[in-house]
Design an enzyme around this catalytic site. Structure first.
Site, PDB file in Angstrom:
ATOM      1  CD  GLU A 115      -7.967  92.457  63.974  1.00 50.79           C
ATOM      2  OE1 GLU A 115      -6.757  92.780  64.009  1.00 50.79           O
ATOM      3  OE2 GLU A 115      -8.493  91.894  62.993  1.00 50.79           O
ATOM      4  CG  ASP A 159       2.908  92.024  65.473  1.00 49.49           C
ATOM      5  OD1 ASP A 159       2.063  92.556  64.732  1.00 49.49           O
ATOM      6  OD2 ASP A 159       2.641  91.077  66.243  1.00 49.49           O
TER       7      ASP A 159
END
Length: 270
Positions: free
Chosen positions: A49, A60
């Site tokens: 990824e 995040d």
């Protein structure tokens, strides 16, 4: 069959689980990203990824936020990320690559232009954190036409009806977020994850990868017992941050982190 589907089917046939690391493209420097991708494969990774840096990575935590900042300081663009994948493909035609990021850079580039460029570069899947399937009518067909897997997120709070609906729009695998919160923000509850993943498997035929909270071989093995793959992100990105001044040291540090995870996952079959 896509590269992602082929890789996961092959692993399942061997009784093995996928190791799926995440790194942010352009971190610590755009010139090192392709080299780090090859290092991840050497360390036993099955799918990569690759994060597309974005100025407001809302899903995040601080570790990946700082990685995006480091990357963007070097001017890393979406087109440059695609060029990195294309360069990676000159030496590796087999390892699937999933771009993970946010909708804005794709929208700015133009959905069709992005889909064309991603397919041409050798990208296999797209995971857009802030694009729910209900709002993907414009872009999802472009991915399908170019044989790009559309990967969507499932959360601990996702209802059964929504799991089914998301699965119908997904291909490759579904990404189960193991706890509520941002990346790197919490400790995984393996028993809770096991129960949820088993339930998800009853609702979809797609493989289930589990991310958030996997930090070491022990947690990788615990999650690997109940899922089709483990997704490792923040601990790798933190390793990059701590070793960014020395590329050789950085590559070895990534191997030292991933090798035990690979061994632990493979040990589940013995």
């Amino acid at each position: 069959m896509s590269r992602i589907e082929g890789a996961l089917k092959a692993l399942k046939g061997q009784g093995r689980k996928a190791l799926i690391p995440y790194i942010t493209a352009g971190d610590p420097h755009p010139d090192t990203t392709v080299e780090l991708m090859h290092t991840l494969v050497e360390a036993g990774s099955d799918i990569i990824e690759l994060g597309v840096p974005f100025s407001d990575p809302m899903a995040d935590g601080p570790v990946i936020q700082r990685a995006c900042e480091r990357s963007l300081k070097h001017g890393t663009s979406l087109r440059q990320v695609l060029a990195m994948v294309k360069e990676f493909r000159t030496k590796d035609a087999d390892t699937p690559v999933v771009l993970m990021g946010y909708l804005n850079p794709m929208e700015a580039m133009g959905y069709e232009a992005f889909a064309d460029a991603a397919a041409d570069a050798g990208v296999d899947g797209i995971l857009t954190v802030d694009l729910p399937p209900e709002e993907a009518d414009e872009v999802a067909p472009l991915f399908t036409q170019r044989k790009l897997d559309a990967i969507f997120l499932l959360a601990p709070t996702t209802t059964d009806d929504r799991i089914r609906a998301i699965s119908e729009h997904s291909s490759g695998y579904v990404y189960y977020v193991s706890f509520k919160g941002v990346t790197g923000a919490g400790k995984i509850d393996v028993d809770e994850v096991a129960a949820k993943v088993e339930h998800i498997h009853n609702l979809t035929a797609l493989p289930v990868g589990v991310g958030f909270g996997i930090r070491d071989a022990e947690t990788a093995a615990a999650v690997g017992r109940v899922s089709d793959g483990v997704i490792v992100g923040s601990v790798l990105v933190d390793t990059i941050a701590r070793n960014q001044a020395d590329t050789d040291k950085l590559k070895q540090a990534l191997k030292d982190l991933l090798h035990p995870m690979r061994e632990a996952l493979d040990g589940l079959t013995s």
